[in-house]
Design a protein around this motif. Structure first.
Motif, mmCIF file in Angstrom:
data_model
loop_
_atom_site.group_PDB
_atom_site.id
_atom_site.type_symbol
_atom_site.label_atom_id
_atom_site.label_comp_id
_atom_site.label_asym_id
_atom_site.label_seq_id
_atom_site.Cartn_x
_atom_site.Cartn_y
_atom_site.Cartn_z
ATOM 1 N N LYS A 144 0.823 -1.210 0.000
ATOM 2 C CA LYS A 144 0.000 0.000 0.000
ATOM 3 C C LYS A 144 0.858 1.262 0.000
ATOM 4 O O LYS A 144 0.634 2.192 -0.792
ATOM 5 N N PHE A 145 1.853 1.312 0.886
ATOM 6 C CA PHE A 145 2.687 2.512 0.976
ATOM 7 C C PHE A 145 3.613 2.658 -0.231
ATOM 8 O O PHE A 145 3.889 3.782 -0.671
ATOM 9 N N ILE A 146 4.106 1.546 -0.755
ATOM 10 C CA ILE A 146 4.946 1.619 -1.963
ATOM 11 C C ILE A 146 4.182 2.304 -3.081
ATOM 12 O O ILE A 146 4.676 3.249 -3.719
ATOM 13 N N ARG A 147 2.989 1.830 -3.343
ATOM 14 C CA ARG A 147 2.191 2.384 -4.453
ATOM 15 C C ARG A 147 1.749 3.811 -4.176
ATOM 16 O O ARG A 147 1.813 4.677 -5.067
ATOM 17 N N LEU A 148 1.315 4.081 -2.949
ATOM 18 C CA LEU A 148 0.860 5.425 -2.609
ATOM 19 C C LEU A 148 1.950 6.459 -2.828
ATOM 20 O O LEU A 148 1.744 7.494 -3.489
ATOM 21 N N CYS A 149 3.143 6.204 -2.291
ATOM 22 C CA CYS A 149 4.216 7.197 -2.347
ATOM 23 C C CYS A 149 4.896 7.261 -3.711
ATOM 24 O O CYS A 149 5.174 8.358 -4.217
#
Length: 379
Positions: A250-255
């Motif tokens: 989730k954080f990889i894609r978001l950022c």
């Protein structure tokens, strides 16, 4: 909006002298190695045979008590976070052909300093002979990107001209040797200079998001060591594996997608990706989450273990040294820090001066160096 070209002008990396291979633990802690699955490692990284990316990439490493790490560098009794930072700072100043008086601001991350203070900024400023401002910056493993964004913003406003960023991680001092978390922990320091670059170069876009969902993955505990001295140790939380399973992708894609959008470029235009690699499989999770070719990134975890906030500096340094990053290449840097922030920055690489190369890993002296370096750069 056309951004003023500001970014990294020079970069340096510094490691402690002592290198511990896996044989160090096999010879000195054979029972702990044998019981690794009953200790912290089992709580931190567990696969439940599900179909999520994290579990699939962890699975091949579950039979290895060291989880893919081959070496880690640790401070000796006469080395400190401050001494590592000082040498990295001196090295990057020399690479940039600058003197301490040329620095208008220094941003420092020390994870963790030896003294009970917020950080080493004032101590390092005194040791370097700086008369300018010196601030402590803390965002665990995303500290470098927070410092980079802060420095670039301040240079663009004209408030400062040359900003020195210094970061260190000395996990070995705060990791219990009787805890398998020591297998995964290393020490390092890095430094870089932020200033004006050529037109169209420098930071183009950044996306940072808090990682409140990972609070509790790690915690600090005060206890006594075998000699009865009070020590602070980093511990892995019981719910860490579930947190990583649920939040990493989730954080990889978001950022990463957020930084790309802010930079007004596409994923396909990025020439090189520098992901922090706290575990040997982390870069593979990142490449799969984004759907990119693994040859466009680097994985230094087997050689350095988890060096926390220093990883972005190490990844960029080694990639540039190996010719994987060249002037005017588009580079994306991504980091995730537990209980702090995750972040990504897109930059167009400038004519970046490199500091003195660190001593090669011991494993590189036993095999063909070019083959192993190539392997690290393609996984």
């Amino acid at each position: 909006m056309i951004l003023q070209p500001v970014g990294i002008r020079a970069i340096a990396l510094n490691f402690p002298r002592t290198i511990r291979t896996n044989d160090y633990y096999r010879n000195n802690f054979p029972q702990m190695v044998a019981e690794a699955e009953q200790k912290t490692l089992a709580r931190l990284f567990v696969t439940d045979n599900s179909t999520d990316i994290w579990s699939q990439e962890v699975a091949p490493y579950m039979s290895d008590p060291f989880r893919g790490t081959v070496e880690r560098r640790v401070v000796s009794p006469d080395e400190t976070s401050l001494s590592l930072e000082y040498q990295a700072a001196i090295d990057v100043l020399q690479a940039a052909k600058l003197q301490p008086e040329d620095i208008d601001l220094m941003l420092v991350t020390s994870l963790f300093p030896e003294q009970v203070t917020p950080g080493n900024a004032a101590f390092l400023a005194g040791k370097l002979g700086l008369s300018s401002a010196a601030w402590n910056i803390e965002s665990t493993c995303t500290s470098v990107l927070v410092s980079l964004q802060t420095a670039c913003s301040l240079v663009r406003t004209g408030e400062y001209r040359n900003v020195l960023v210094v970061v260190s991680s000395t996990y070995s001092r705060y990791t219990d040797e009787n805890d398998t978390l020591a297998f995964l922990s290393g020490d390092a320091a890095g430094a870089f200079i932020v200033g004006e670059l050529q037109p169209n170069q420098g930071i183009l876009g950044t996306k940072i998001a808090n990682t409140a969902a990972t609070c509790g993955a790690f915690y600090n505990e005060f206890t006594t060591d075998e000699q009865g001295n009070i020590r602070m140790f980093i511990r892995g939380g019981k719910g860490a594996s579930k947190m990583f399973n649920e939040t990493t992708v989730k954080f990889i894609r978001l950022c990463c997608h957020g930084a790309i959008a802010a930079a007004d470029v596409s994923l396909d235009q990025i020439d090189f990706f520098a992901f922090n690699t706290p575990s040997a499989w982390y870069s593979q999770v990142c490449t799969r989450a984004l759907g990119i070719n693994p040859e466009r990134t680097i994985n230094l975890n087997p050689f350095y273990a988890n060096i926390g906030p220093t990883f972005p500096v190490a990844n960029l340094y080694h990639a540039a040294q190996a010719g994987k990053i060249r002037e005017n290449d588009l580079v994306l840097v991504y980091t995730m820090g537990s209980s702090s922030n995750a972040g990504a920055s897109v930059m167009r690489w400038g004519d970046v001066a490199l500091g003195t190369p660190p001593a090669p890993p011991l494993s590189l002296s036993l095999h063909n160096q070019k083959i192993l370096i190539s392997s690290a750069l393609s996984h």
